[in-house]
Design a protein around this motif. Structure first.
Motif, mmCIF file in Angstrom:
data_model
loop_
_atom_site.group_PDB
_atom_site.id
_atom_site.type_symbol
_atom_site.label_atom_id
_atom_site.label_comp_id
_atom_site.label_asym_id
_atom_site.label_seq_id
_atom_site.Cartn_x
_atom_site.Cartn_y
_atom_site.Cartn_z
ATOM 1 N N TRP A 146 -3.199 0.622 -10.732
ATOM 2 C CA TRP A 146 -3.070 0.303 -9.317
ATOM 3 C C TRP A 146 -3.877 -0.945 -8.979
ATOM 4 C CZ3 TRP A 146 -0.429 3.693 -5.886
ATOM 5 C CH2 TRP A 146 -0.005 4.890 -6.469
ATOM 6 N N HIS A 152 -9.651 -4.102 -0.423
ATOM 7 C CA HIS A 152 -10.352 -3.773 0.815
ATOM 8 C C HIS A 152 -10.503 -5.070 1.601
ATOM 9 C CE1 HIS A 152 -12.963 -1.454 3.493
ATOM 10 N NE2 HIS A 152 -13.689 -2.540 3.587
ATOM 11 N N GLN A 182 -6.253 -2.159 -6.126
ATOM 12 C CA GLN A 182 -7.048 -1.610 -5.027
ATOM 13 C C GLN A 182 -7.658 -2.775 -4.262
ATOM 14 O OE1 GLN A 182 -10.313 0.829 -6.303
ATOM 15 N NE2 GLN A 182 -10.917 1.406 -4.237
ATOM 16 N N CYS A 232 0.844 -1.185 0.000
ATOM 17 C CA CYS A 232 0.000 0.000 0.000
ATOM 18 C C CYS A 232 0.884 1.242 0.000
ATOM 19 C CB CYS A 232 -0.916 -0.009 1.217
ATOM 20 S SG CYS A 232 -1.979 1.462 1.354
ATOM 21 N N PHE A 267 -4.001 0.899 -1.748
ATOM 22 C CA PHE A 267 -3.599 0.997 -3.150
ATOM 23 C C PHE A 267 -2.121 0.650 -3.299
ATOM 24 C CE2 PHE A 267 -7.267 3.717 -2.755
ATOM 25 C CZ PHE A 267 -7.963 3.520 -3.934
ATOM 26 N N ASP A 282 -9.883 1.264 1.826
ATOM 27 C CA ASP A 282 -9.195 0.826 0.622
ATOM 28 C C ASP A 282 -7.695 1.085 0.718
ATOM 29 O OD1 ASP A 282 -11.585 0.043 -0.398
ATOM 30 O OD2 ASP A 282 -11.823 1.746 -1.746
ATOM 31 N N HIS A 334 -5.461 11.661 -3.641
ATOM 32 C CA HIS A 334 -4.958 10.691 -2.667
ATOM 33 C C HIS A 334 -5.019 11.291 -1.268
ATOM 34 C CE1 HIS A 334 -1.164 12.928 -2.331
ATOM 35 N NE2 HIS A 334 -1.164 12.997 -3.645
#
Length: 258
Positions: A206, A210, A208, A181, A192, A190, A241
């Protein structure tokens, strides 16, 4: 008297990047761009601009004093688990004459400030012979600032089906098997991890995710904020971001927009 300072670092390497550059003056700004992008993506907690300046000076020294036709200047960045940053620049010359007696140049001299500048910025600088016997490596070690905010430490293995799918819109020849991340410390939500630059102009690919099981690909536009320095490269994360930019001094002058 020996002029070699043996490396003293003992912490394990957490992140590592390396690349070879031609012995030409044009390699200096290119290495600077690559270093700034890499350190921004790593979210190194120290002063990225200081680190980029040190690397730039070391590469310039290698090109000027050790350049030979057909040879490369090897650049390596390594971030250790304790936050220390190693900046290694290798060249084909198996010696560093006068290293032990380096002093700051006079105000009228136009060169010779690289090592002194690195030390003035808080780096411990030394050099050592390469293990393969092909020249030497000059190393600058930069500690992270006390109390620096650490980035999120979550890692996610890239699912095989998503890795295959990611190769289609990607300009990279391969996709990493796992990604970290890139956000700073944040609430649960989330995460990334950067996979590659996308073929779409001004965007990157990216992963992503969760939680532990949910993951998807996301093509996100690059953050449009540019650095206030002379190079003016943009932020290396996606638009909107949730973290601070590397260049803290200009936060009041810039803002993220989609």
């Amino acid at each position: 008297m020996a002029s070699i300072e043996e490396p003293q670092t003992v912490a394990p390497v957490e992140q590592e990047w390396s690349l070879g550059y031609s012995m030409a003056s044009g390699s200096v700004p290119l290495a600077r761009i690559h270093a700034r992008r890499t350190l921004t993506l790593w979210q190194w907690a120290g002063d990225v601009e200081d680190a980029v300046l040190i690397l730039s000076e070391l590469v310039a020294n290698a090109v000027r004093y050790a350049g030979k036709p057909g040879t490369l200047a090897g650049v390596r960045l390594a971030m250790l688990e304790d936050g220390t940053l190693l900046i290694d620049v290798s060249d084909p010359m198996p010696a560093f004459p006068g290293f032990g007696s380096i002093v700051a140049p006079s105000p009228t001299e136009v060169s010779g400030r690289g090592i002194c500048l690195a030390r003035a910025l808080g780096a411990r600088v030394g050099w050592f012979l390469r293990a393969d016997g092909d020249g030497k490596t000059v190393r600058a070690e930069l500690p992270p600032p006390d109390g620096a905010v650490k980035r999120c430490t979550n890692w996610r293995r890239v699912p095989l089906d998503l890795a295959r799918e990611a190769r289609e819109p990607s300009t990279a020849p391969y996709i990493d098997r796992s990604v970290q991340c890139q956000l700073s410390a944040h609430d649960d939500g989330d995460h990334f991890g950067l996979l590659a630059d996308a073929s779409t102009c001004g965007a990157a690919l990216w992963l992503q995710w969760h939680g532990a099981d949910e993951a998807r690909l996301a093509v996100l536009p690059d953050c449009p904020v540019t650095a206030p320095g002379p190079d003016g490269e943009g932020c290396c994360l996606f638009a909107d971001h949730t973290m601070q930019h590397t260049w803290e001094d200009a936060l009041e002058e810039v803002s993220c927009t989609s």
